[in-house]
Design an enzyme around this catalytic site. Structure first.
Site, PDB file in Angstrom:
ATOM      1  NE  ARG A  37      30.737  -2.777   0.382  1.00  0.00           N
ATOM      2  CZ  ARG A  37      30.088  -2.245  -0.649  1.00  0.00           C
ATOM      3  NH1 ARG A  37      30.743  -1.800  -1.681  1.00  0.00           N
ATOM      4  NH2 ARG A  37      28.782  -2.150  -0.624  1.00  0.00           N
ATOM      5  NE  ARG A  40      30.694  -4.508   9.469  1.00  0.00           N
ATOM      6  CZ  ARG A  40      30.580  -5.570   8.675  1.00  0.00           C
ATOM      7  NH1 ARG A  40      31.041  -5.518   7.452  1.00  0.00           N
ATOM      8  NH2 ARG A  40      29.992  -6.661   9.112  1.00  0.00           N
ATOM      9  CB  CYS A  61     -10.235  -0.698   8.363  1.00  0.00           C
ATOM     10  SG  CYS A  61      -9.527  -2.302   7.945  1.00  0.00           S
ATOM     11  CB  CYS A  64     -12.722  -3.241  10.443  1.00  0.00           C
ATOM     12  SG  CYS A  64     -11.211  -2.776  11.319  1.00  0.00           S
ATOM     13  CG  HIS A 123      -7.629  -1.561  12.203  1.00  0.00           C
ATOM     14  ND1 HIS A 123      -7.915  -1.731  10.869  1.00  0.00           N
ATOM     15  CD2 HIS A 123      -6.781  -0.499  12.286  1.00  0.00           C
ATOM     16  CE1 HIS A 123      -7.277  -0.798  10.164  1.00  0.00           C
ATOM     17  NE2 HIS A 123      -6.575  -0.041  11.013  1.00  0.00           N
ATOM     18  CG  ASN A 161       2.699  -8.067   0.316  1.00  0.00           C
ATOM     19  OD1 ASN A 161       3.721  -8.723   0.164  1.00  0.00           O
ATOM     20  ND2 ASN A 161       1.754  -7.968  -0.616  1.00  0.00           N
ATOM     21  N   GLY A 167       4.383  -2.573   0.339  1.00  0.00           N
ATOM     22  CA  GLY A 167       3.204  -2.464  -0.507  1.00  0.00           C
ATOM     23  C   GLY A 167       1.903  -2.889   0.146  1.00  0.00           C
ATOM     24  CB  SER A 169      -3.519  -2.055   0.495  1.00  0.00           C
ATOM     25  OG  SER A 169      -4.144  -3.225   1.011  1.00  0.00           O
ATOM     26  CG  HIS A 172      -7.606  -5.380   9.584  1.00  0.00           C
ATOM     27  ND1 HIS A 172      -8.690  -4.863  10.272  1.00  0.00           N
ATOM     28  CD2 HIS A 172      -7.639  -6.716   9.787  1.00  0.00           C
ATOM     29  CE1 HIS A 172      -9.353  -5.867  10.849  1.00  0.00           C
ATOM     30  NE2 HIS A 172      -8.727  -6.998  10.558  1.00  0.00           N
ATOM     31  CG  HIS A 174      -4.454  -7.899   5.134  1.00  0.00           C
ATOM     32  ND1 HIS A 174      -3.974  -6.724   5.678  1.00  0.00           N
ATOM     33  CD2 HIS A 174      -4.152  -7.843   3.807  1.00  0.00           C
ATOM     34  CE1 HIS A 174      -3.412  -5.993   4.727  1.00  0.00           C
ATOM     35  NE2 HIS A 174      -3.497  -6.653   3.573  1.00  0.00           N
ATOM     36  CD  GLN A 176      -2.832 -10.052  -1.566  1.00  0.00           C
ATOM     37  OE1 GLN A 176      -3.234 -10.469  -2.657  1.00  0.00           O
ATOM     38  NE2 GLN A 176      -2.157  -8.920  -1.451  1.00  0.00           N
ATOM     39  CG  HIS A 305      11.438 -18.117   1.440  1.00  0.00           C
ATOM     40  ND1 HIS A 305      12.774 -18.408   1.427  1.00  0.00           N
ATOM     41  CD2 HIS A 305      10.834 -19.074   0.696  1.00  0.00           C
ATOM     42  CE1 HIS A 305      12.983 -19.490   0.698  1.00  0.00           C
ATOM     43  NE2 HIS A 305      11.817 -19.928   0.240  1.00  0.00           N
ATOM     44  CE  LYS A 317      20.758  -5.173  -1.221  1.00  0.00           C
ATOM     45  NZ  LYS A 317      22.137  -4.890  -1.604  1.00  0.00           N
ATOM     46  CG  PHE A 318      16.637   1.010  -2.850  1.00  0.00           C
ATOM     47  CD1 PHE A 318      15.300   1.060  -3.215  1.00  0.00           C
ATOM     48  CD2 PHE A 318      17.109   1.929  -1.919  1.00  0.00           C
ATOM     49  CE1 PHE A 318      14.449   2.013  -2.677  1.00  0.00           C
ATOM     50  CE2 PHE A 318      16.260   2.886  -1.379  1.00  0.00           C
ATOM     51  CZ  PHE A 318      14.927   2.925  -1.758  1.00  0.00           C
ATOM     52  CE1 TYR A 322      28.261  -6.745 -10.343  1.00  0.00           C
ATOM     53  CE2 TYR A 322      27.184  -8.117  -8.687  1.00  0.00           C
ATOM     54  CZ  TYR A 322      28.146  -7.957  -9.674  1.00  0.00           C
ATOM     55  OH  TYR A 322      28.979  -8.995  -9.986  1.00  0.00           O
ATOM     56  CD  GLN A 329      26.552  -5.692  -2.387  1.00  0.00           C
ATOM     57  OE1 GLN A 329      25.503  -5.074  -2.375  1.00  0.00           O
ATOM     58  NE2 GLN A 329      27.525  -5.459  -1.537  1.00  0.00           N
TER      59      GLN A 329
HETATM   60  P1  H2U Z   1      -2.279  -6.195   0.402  1.00  0.00           P
HETATM   61  O1  H2U Z   1      -2.364  -5.314   1.590  1.00  0.00           O
HETATM   62  O2  H2U Z   1      -1.183  -7.256   0.547  1.00  0.00           O
HETATM   63  O3  H2U Z   1      -2.193  -5.424  -0.865  1.00  0.00           O
HETATM   64  O4  H2U Z   1      -3.626  -7.056   0.326  1.00  0.00           O
HETATM   65  C1  H2U Z   1      -4.888  -6.477   0.313  1.00  0.00           C
HETATM   66  C2  H2U Z   1      -5.678  -6.975  -0.870  1.00  0.00           C
HETATM   67  O5  H2U Z   1      -7.041  -6.646  -0.624  1.00  0.00           O
HETATM   68  C3  H2U Z   1      -5.307  -6.335  -2.201  1.00  0.00           C
HETATM   69  O6  H2U Z   1      -4.823  -7.336  -3.062  1.00  0.00           O
HETATM   70  C4  H2U Z   1      -7.671  -6.392  -1.850  1.00  0.00           C
HETATM   71  C5  H2U Z   1      -6.628  -5.738  -2.715  1.00  0.00           C
HETATM   72  O7  H2U Z   1      -6.849  -6.087  -4.063  1.00  0.00           O
HETATM   73  N1  H2U Z   1      -8.860  -5.578  -1.592  1.00  0.00           N
HETATM   74  C6  H2U Z   1     -10.116  -6.131  -1.786  1.00  0.00           C
HETATM   75  O8  H2U Z   1     -10.218  -7.275  -2.227  1.00  0.00           O
HETATM   76  N2  H2U Z   1     -11.235  -5.399  -1.480  1.00  0.00           N
HETATM   77  C7  H2U Z   1     -11.191  -4.107  -1.021  1.00  0.00           C
HETATM   78  O9  H2U Z   1     -12.215  -3.537  -0.727  1.00  0.00           O
HETATM   79  C8  H2U Z   1      -9.916  -3.399  -0.904  1.00  0.00           C
HETATM   80  C9  H2U Z   1      -8.672  -4.226  -1.141  1.00  0.00           C
HETATM   81 ZN    ZN Z   2      -9.388  -2.940  10.192  1.00  0.00          ZN
END
Ligand code: H2U
Ligand code: ZN
Length: 359
Positions: A37, A40, A61, A64, A123, A161, A167, A169, A172, A174, A176, A305, A317-318, A322, A329
């Protein structure tokens, strides 16, 4: 790079010029590649984003050392890594639902655990900028946690993440870990494909894939122990697959050399991601490892991955329209994406160890 062998008469050059579908043998799905296409997805160099303040310790935080979390628990004054049970866990060990069956309406109980893993007390660091020995400790922790949780669960999902776009949060560093008693959809699809490939060929699907891709046009980083490629069937623009070159069904089966080498490969790959648009690159990454409980480990090859959402510096990219209604795609070919990631220059070795600032 050697040129791609042609199959069925269609060369990689032809694939670069016309819409086609590519097959993902790992999950038995197809992706539409709208190559050729005029639009580009590359707008040239972007201005670097100004560096943030880069606080080594953030009093606000919840990850921390020494800080209070949302539920009132206080983090220990940890020096390397820190693991705790997610205070807002999506899976719990104490659920009691057995089964719900009402014709087409079916449900089943699910028991599990969710943990949060702090990669560093600092942090302001990222997995890609941490010293190699600190990344190695994270690798060991991922391996230990997987086996510990695997003793009582069928599937252990280690993931990170990174960035608000995905997403996360909190900046710092970290990740899961979620462990559950069911085999989730993505794990089930990969399990079926890898078992079928072993049954048909006697080999591990992903080791055959490594042989096919090594030194080829989709490689982003390659060492004696690891291969990072934009998979032929990539869905996200700069998606990559990171695979150890020798047999290992889970992280705990990686030897010392492969674990050390992983720190270097992560530094390289994540440095390329951050360098691509000269800004911290958001992504979701995670490890797929052999399920526990039924011994299919000879079919499985552990792999990570990386799913970054960005197409340009400021355009994501959303997966809509489609993609939601028909199939995934993409416009950019996997070969183009790999070439762009290879072109990014990355400092040869991870950042030197730094002492955390006094808190
Ligand atoms: P994400 O940044 O990937 O969302 O991971 C942070 C996780 O930390 C999130 O699943 C947890 C949230 O539930 N969390 C705690 O367990 N305690 C907290 O005080 C804040 C966030
Ligand atoms: Zn921190």
């Amino acid at each position: 790079m050697p040129s791609e062998p042609t199959a069925g008469g269609a060369s990689l050059e032809r694939l670069a010029g016309e819409p086609h579908r590519r097959y993902n043998p790992l999950i038995d799905e197809w992706v539409l590649v709208s190559a050729g296409r005029g639009r580009r997805p590359w707008l040239g160099a972007e201005e670097p984003e100004p560096d943030g303040a880069g606080l080594a310790f953030d009093p606000d935080c919840y990850l921390c050392p020494g800080n209070v979390r949302a539920n009132g628990n206080v983090n220990p004054d940890y020096a390397e890594t820190f693991v705790f049970t997610n205070d807002f866990a999506a899976l719990r060990p104490d659920t009691s639902i057995a089964e719900f069956d009402d014709g087409l309406l079916r449900a089943q109980g699910e028991q599990g655990l969710c943990r949060v893993v702090c990669f560093s007390p600092r942090h302001d660091l990222t997995l890609g900028r941490m010293p190699a020995e600190a990344v190695r400790r994270v690798v060991d922790l991922w391996a230990e946690q997987t086996d510990e949780l695997g003793a009582g669960h069928r599937w252990v999902q280690v993931f990170e993440n990174r960035g608000e776009a995905m997403g996360a949060s909190n900046p710092h560093p970290h990740g899961q870990i979620w462990a559950g008693t069911a085999l989730p959809g993505e794990g089930a699809r990969e399990d079926a494909s890898q078992r079928a490939h072993l049954a048909a060929t006697g080999d591990r699907l992903l080791l055959d894939y490594v042989d096919h891709e090594s030194a080829g046009p989709r490689v982003v980083a390659e060492t004696d122990d690891w291969l990072a490629v934009v998979p032929f069937w990539a869905a996200w623009p700069f998606e990559t697959l990171l695979i150890p070159k020798r047999p290992a069904a889970r992280l705990s089966e990686l030897d010392e050399r492969a674990r050390d080498d992983l720190a270097g490969v992560l530094h390289d790959l994540l440095g390329r991601y951050d360098g691509l648009f000269k800004r911290p690159f958001p992504y979701s990454m995670g490890w797929h490892q052999a399920p526990f409980g039924d011994g299919a480990t000879d079919a499985w090859q552990v792999h990570a991955h990386f799913y970054p959402p960005l197409l340009f510096a400021k355009v994501r990219k959303f997966m809509v329209g489609y993609e939601l209604l028909a199939e995934t795609q993409r416009d950019l070919t996997a070969e183009d994406a790999a070439a762009r990631l290879r072109a990014v220059s990355v400092a040869a070795s991870p950042a030197p160890a730094q002492q955390p600032d006094p808190v």
